[in-house]
Design an enzyme around this catalytic site. Sequence first.
Site, PDB file in Angstrom:
ATOM      1  N   LYS A  89      25.217  -7.210  11.852  1.00 44.79           N
ATOM      2  CA  LYS A  89      24.178  -7.522  10.934  1.00 44.79           C
ATOM      3  C   LYS A  89      24.511  -8.615   9.982  1.00 44.79           C
ATOM      4  CE  LYS A  89      22.792  -6.001   7.275  1.00 44.79           C
ATOM      5  NZ  LYS A  89      22.130  -7.143   6.260  1.00 44.79           N
ATOM      6  N   GLY A 117      31.962  -7.552   2.089  1.00 45.37           N
ATOM      7  CA  GLY A 117      31.082  -7.406   0.991  1.00 45.37           C
ATOM      8  C   GLY A 117      31.415  -6.808  -0.318  1.00 45.37           C
ATOM      9  N   GLY A 162      31.359  -1.203  -0.320  1.00 42.19           N
ATOM     10  CA  GLY A 162      32.192  -0.579   0.446  1.00 42.19           C
ATOM     11  C   GLY A 162      32.755   0.571   0.176  1.00 42.19           C
ATOM     12  N   GLU A 200      36.608  -5.525   3.672  1.00 44.46           N
ATOM     13  CA  GLU A 200      36.941  -6.662   2.914  1.00 44.46           C
ATOM     14  C   GLU A 200      36.060  -6.634   1.925  1.00 44.46           C
ATOM     15  OE1 GLU A 200      39.666  -8.549   3.360  1.00 44.46           O
ATOM     16  OE2 GLU A 200      40.076  -8.420   5.614  1.00 44.46           O
ATOM     17  N   CYS A 239      35.185 -14.178  -2.319  1.00 42.83           N
ATOM     18  CA  CYS A 239      36.016 -13.117  -2.793  1.00 42.83           C
ATOM     19  C   CYS A 239      37.377 -13.207  -3.122  1.00 42.83           C
ATOM     20  CB  CYS A 239      35.818 -11.884  -1.922  1.00 42.83           C
ATOM     21  SG  CYS A 239      36.253 -12.377  -0.107  1.00 42.83           S
ATOM     22  N   GLU A 292      33.955  -9.053 -11.180  1.00 45.28           N
ATOM     23  CA  GLU A 292      33.737 -10.384 -10.294  1.00 45.28           C
ATOM     24  C   GLU A 292      32.528 -10.830 -10.569  1.00 45.28           C
ATOM     25  OE1 GLU A 292      33.292  -9.487  -5.827  1.00 45.28           O
ATOM     26  OE2 GLU A 292      34.465 -11.242  -5.779  1.00 45.28           O
TER      27      GLU A 292
END
Lengths: 476, 314
Positions: free
Chosen positions: A183, A235, A240, A257, A291, A388
């Site tokens: 996806k 993502g 996650g 990740e 990221c 982040e």
Amino acid sequence: MIFEYAPAPESRSVVTLRETYDLFVDGEFTPAKSDEYLTSLNPADETELARVAVAGEADVDRAVAAARRAYDTVWSRMSGAERGKYLFRIARIIQERSRELAVLESMDNGKPIKETRDVDLPLVAAHFFYYAGWADKLRHAGLGPDPRPLGVAAQVIPWNFPLLMLAWKIAPALATGNTVVLKPAETTPLTALVFAEICQEADLPPGVVNILTGAGATGRALVEHPGTDKVAFTGSTEVGRGIARSVAGTDKRLTLELGGKGANIVYDDAAIDQAVEGIVTGIFFNQGHVCCAGSRLLVQESIADELLPRLKDRVAKLRLGDPLDKNTDIGAINSAAQLERIRELTDSGTDEGVERWSPPCELPSAGYWFAPTLLTGVSQAHRVAREEIFGPVLSVLTFRTPQEAVAKANNTPYGLSAGVWTEKGSRMLWTAERLRAGVIWSNTFNKFDPTSPFGGYKESGYGREGGRHGLEAYLG
Amino acid sequence: MAERRKGNAGKNPGKGAAEPAPVPGRLAVRKTYKLYLGGAFPRSESGRSYPVTSAKGDHLANASLASRKDAREAVVAARKAFDGWSARTAYNRGQILYRVAEVLEGRREQFTAQAVAAQGISRGAAERAVSAAVDRWVYYAGWTDKVAQVLGGSNPVAGPYYNHSAPEPTGVVAVFAPQDAPLLGLTSVVAPVIATGNTAVVVTSEHAPLAAVDLAEVLATSDLPGGVVNLLTGRVGELGPHLAAHADVNALDLTGAGDRAAEFEETAATTLTRVVRPGPESGGGEDAWLDPDPGTSRMTPFLETKTVWHPIGV
């Protein structure tokens, strides 16, 4: 003397957009049973690019069943050599269609054409080439004498590198004999759908690769589907965590990740010009939608007064604008929602007393844009040093001793990347040894290669992608 | 304390392997079993203990019943020991693990007798398990300075870069030791964790914890720095939720977590703690752990791969 650049737009004529894209299931484009659609926008001008089907639960069932069938009847039984040849084919077609894919990626994502053309697409092809060669050599990968595929892999990827993340997920999964249901992100589904065409063009057996477009609900239905054996996700850390929770107690294997808050450490003996270039690459590459971005600059205090003006001079020369212009350094922010998140977090810095600087920079009137931004006077307690931001925003902190640099760099729940700038090899190795991060770039930043493992410590996720290590995620 | 029942304590003093056979005219000195935390042998801060019985139900000894606070202190001790232990040379770690094997070898008879009494297995089976446990320490002693060569290496990137990947320990690992394999199973899950430079907080077998405390004495006299291995005798159900949720625990080995494993995995997701689910050995007794070459599969889950790039040029 500053040269004025004439616009140098890349032609859109290499891209033929369909008005509506269906799901890619069992080797064919088929309408979604959900009968729902979303619209993918060009973030640089907010024009509509295409309508894309939204996969519902029935569609996920269908895709997982197709992947299972392909796994049982064809793909897991095929010799590694033959599987590898399919991957080589795909790699070649990607090279042949790379210009089309680069332009489409820029249109759908907002990133500059020079990056899709010179970074994304070459790496996408290289990943398929690299893993193609592993398909018949798995016994030599150091994972035991008879490594077996896991089965059907559910893969969910983000919008920052739509095609590159697809390659990172699909190439190793297929090389190891798994079949996939992937996806792509809701805001960047288009190149994945062209990739589906490439699978057809390569005569890949139906069901080996299935592409389901949609948003969060589609992704959730896919990773929670009981018919899958493996979940791979790239993502946000928040999503996650939810995925890790949802696979708990099942037999599904999981790799994640997730986010990062990379530290870029500049020692007083660093080659300043190179360091400035590296800092810019570290945070402004891909609009900071990375990221592993070097979003926390840690400068040794003794050179901060020299480095910062030079950094600002350099940032002032970055060209922001039309992603399809070959001179553009900084493109559009991927979506209105992402722009809002960047604004909110950056404003929190200003509210907390951080000093904010951006170069004189005219933002286009349409589309989603954010000027490159430096935040100085940042302390470790500020939100902009901890969370982040995922945008072109650099937080600047200082340090005095190497021990302090390492302590500040490691003072984060994340552990994906870090940078070290010094001309002294022993200091570089000393620092790299102590940094708790999966990728350390010394005197360089944001470099990628299919042979090089990538992945994080701590809350940046688990598992590695790329290299021999990347095979482990798909073999039992 | 409610957990400390008088029960049949002292009813059969001669049958417990933990107690030497009585010498006529001499009263045996019974052993007090404690925790092993930060290199010391404290009682549980809670002051609790629980009776440990043999397979036949005879009282063998009382073990400390570790509390949530003991678990927290064990994590603190493991964290404190991590920097020093992970920074040691792989050669030195190998020497220390081999030393564990040497000391354990010297106490084979004690461990064998205890296994017979505690688990009700035959002497032959007990000898087999103890010997395999000694050999397992030797096995992992040999891995310490090879794992980086086998799992790491140079990456041939397409460009002028030195690019190298090496495994590194993930940090503090909370280990739920197998319930029915108190020595060989325990060794098989703890040795790989520390061989690779991690430090461990171990919840030992709940009903057969004595081998673990005896092993702690071996570890304490084997140059293993205090805090590298911390042993909690107690209940999975009491200590587990706390360790699974602990933000300073980097990985969980759920081998002995039984039917709580899924719940702990779900808890651990909040901090993205690495998790090893119960494997095929779980529930198989010491014999399930006899494979002399278990390979890297119990080391890799507790290793991170760090990749370092540096430009090449003049």
